[in-house]
Design an enzyme around this catalytic site. Structure first.
Site, PDB file in Angstrom:
ATOM      1  N   ASP A  62       0.880  -1.169   0.000  1.00  0.00           N
ATOM      2  CA  ASP A  62       0.000   0.000   0.000  1.00  0.00           C
ATOM      3  C   ASP A  62       0.914   1.214   0.000  1.00  0.00           C
ATOM      4  O   ASP A  62       1.579   1.499   1.007  1.00  0.00           O
ATOM      5  CB  ASP A  62      -0.892  -0.011   1.233  1.00  0.00           C
ATOM      6  CG  ASP A  62      -1.799   1.205   1.332  1.00  0.00           C
ATOM      7  OD1 ASP A  62      -1.656   2.142   0.509  1.00  0.00           O
ATOM      8  OD2 ASP A  62      -2.642   1.247   2.252  1.00  0.00           O
ATOM      9  N   ASN A  85       3.752   2.859 -10.586  1.00  0.00           N
ATOM     10  CA  ASN A  85       2.579   2.913 -11.452  1.00  0.00           C
ATOM     11  C   ASN A  85       1.282   3.197 -10.695  1.00  0.00           C
ATOM     12  O   ASN A  85       0.344   3.748 -11.270  1.00  0.00           O
ATOM     13  CB  ASN A  85       2.446   1.583 -12.198  1.00  0.00           C
ATOM     14  CG  ASN A  85       1.114   1.445 -12.894  1.00  0.00           C
ATOM     15  OD1 ASN A  85       0.862   2.036 -13.936  1.00  0.00           O
ATOM     16  ND2 ASN A  85       0.225   0.638 -12.314  1.00  0.00           N
ATOM     17  N   TYR A 159      -6.157  15.562  -9.933  1.00  0.00           N
ATOM     18  CA  TYR A 159      -5.373  14.576 -10.680  1.00  0.00           C
ATOM     19  C   TYR A 159      -4.276  15.228 -11.522  1.00  0.00           C
ATOM     20  O   TYR A 159      -3.099  14.871 -11.393  1.00  0.00           O
ATOM     21  CB  TYR A 159      -6.288  13.746 -11.574  1.00  0.00           C
ATOM     22  CG  TYR A 159      -5.532  12.727 -12.404  1.00  0.00           C
ATOM     23  CD1 TYR A 159      -4.974  11.594 -11.808  1.00  0.00           C
ATOM     24  CD2 TYR A 159      -5.372  12.901 -13.777  1.00  0.00           C
ATOM     25  CE1 TYR A 159      -4.276  10.658 -12.559  1.00  0.00           C
ATOM     26  CE2 TYR A 159      -4.678  11.975 -14.533  1.00  0.00           C
ATOM     27  CZ  TYR A 159      -4.132  10.863 -13.926  1.00  0.00           C
ATOM     28  OH  TYR A 159      -3.429   9.940 -14.675  1.00  0.00           O
ATOM     29  N   LYS A 163      -0.017  15.082 -11.093  1.00  0.00           N
ATOM     30  CA  LYS A 163       0.939  14.582 -12.073  1.00  0.00           C
ATOM     31  C   LYS A 163       1.993  15.647 -12.397  1.00  0.00           C
ATOM     32  O   LYS A 163       3.155  15.308 -12.662  1.00  0.00           O
ATOM     33  CB  LYS A 163       0.212  14.129 -13.339  1.00  0.00           C
ATOM     34  CG  LYS A 163      -0.646  12.892 -13.135  1.00  0.00           C
ATOM     35  CD  LYS A 163       0.165  11.702 -12.637  1.00  0.00           C
ATOM     36  CE  LYS A 163      -0.660  10.432 -12.537  1.00  0.00           C
ATOM     37  NZ  LYS A 163       0.123   9.268 -12.076  1.00  0.00           N
ATOM     38  N   THR A 194      -9.002   1.922 -18.869  1.00  0.00           N
ATOM     39  CA  THR A 194      -8.826   1.261 -17.568  1.00  0.00           C
ATOM     40  C   THR A 194      -9.945   1.715 -16.643  1.00  0.00           C
ATOM     41  O   THR A 194     -10.690   2.651 -16.951  1.00  0.00           O
ATOM     42  CB  THR A 194      -7.468   1.613 -16.933  1.00  0.00           C
ATOM     43  OG1 THR A 194      -7.477   2.994 -16.543  1.00  0.00           O
ATOM     44  CG2 THR A 194      -6.316   1.357 -17.909  1.00  0.00           C
TER      45      THR A 194
END
Length: 236
Positions: A62, A85, A159, A163, A194
């Protein structure tokens, strides 16, 4: 562990792009650690990889937990490749005027702090490798250049900035480790179908995994401190 095989660890490798990265590296002869929180999905991914001929093993992991990451690092004797990832979108809404601060915190905790936590824990093993590689899975939505030049993905206050933050951290790792043999790069898989995006992507997870596999297997004179997708360099 088989001493002759290079060892790779992929976080979030129980499904999607992470699974395909593990499969791709395994097909190249790497012994692959499948890092994931869920024991059930982790075991299923390992079984599927082994059935396909990959030398795979599960790593309970985790990325948001110091204890979990420390235990994972202690369980390995060798590491040549680390692919960070694991990632989350953080949930909706993400318009900056509407976003909940906890949504931003969650995205940063996994997408940035998780990468730092995992990387630092496994650095001692990577330093002992003859050809260590660190790959951070980012996104072109984190490119401030592309965001400023026009729309690059939906409006996102959690998000996309996470990044951008990850890209900045990647660059700092590369600067600190420039005098070592550790190559550190960020890669964008493209818009893949995904569960992260409700399977709306137009690329397959296997296609998305290609950039990570490429960066994980760079030659010793390969780049470090870069941001890449299948077409080449992505502007920061």
């Amino acid at each position: 562990m088989r001493s002759e095989a290079k060892v790779a660890l992929v976080t979030g490798a129980n499904k999607g792009i992470g699974y395909e990265i593990a499969a791709g590296l395994g097909a190249l002869g790497y012994r692959v650690g499948v890092g994931a929180r869920s024991a059930e999905s982790r075991d299923a991914a390992v079984a599927k990889l082994v059935a396909a001929g990959v030398d795979a093993f599960g790593v309970p992991l985790d990325v948001t937990s110091d204890e979990s990451v420390t235990a994972a690092a202690s369980s390995l004797e060798r590491l040549d490749v680390l692919v960070n990832n694991a990632g989350i979108t953080g949930g909706m809404p993400q318009q900056p005027t509407l976003v909940d601060l906890d949504t931003i915190r969650a995205a940063v905790e996994t997408n940035v702090l998780g990468v730092v936590r995992v990387t630092n824990a496994f650095l001692p093993l990577l330093r002992a490798s003859a050809a260590p590689r660190i790959v951070n899975m980012s996104s072109t939505v984190g490119s401030l250049t592309r965001q400023s030049e026009g729309e690059q993905g939906p409006i996102s206050a959690a998000y996309a900035p996470s990044k951008s933050f990850l890209n900045a951290v990647t660059l700092q790792y590369a600067k600190e480790l420039r005098d070592t043999n550790i190559l550190v790069n960020a890669g964008c898989p493209g818009f893949c179908a995904t569960d992260l995006n409700g399977f709306r992507g137009y690329r397959t997870p296997a296609q998305g995994a290609a950039i990570a596999i490429h960066l994980a297997t760079l030659p010793d004179n390969g780049p470090t401190g870069g941001f890449f997708d299948d077409e080449g360099v992505v502007p920061w």
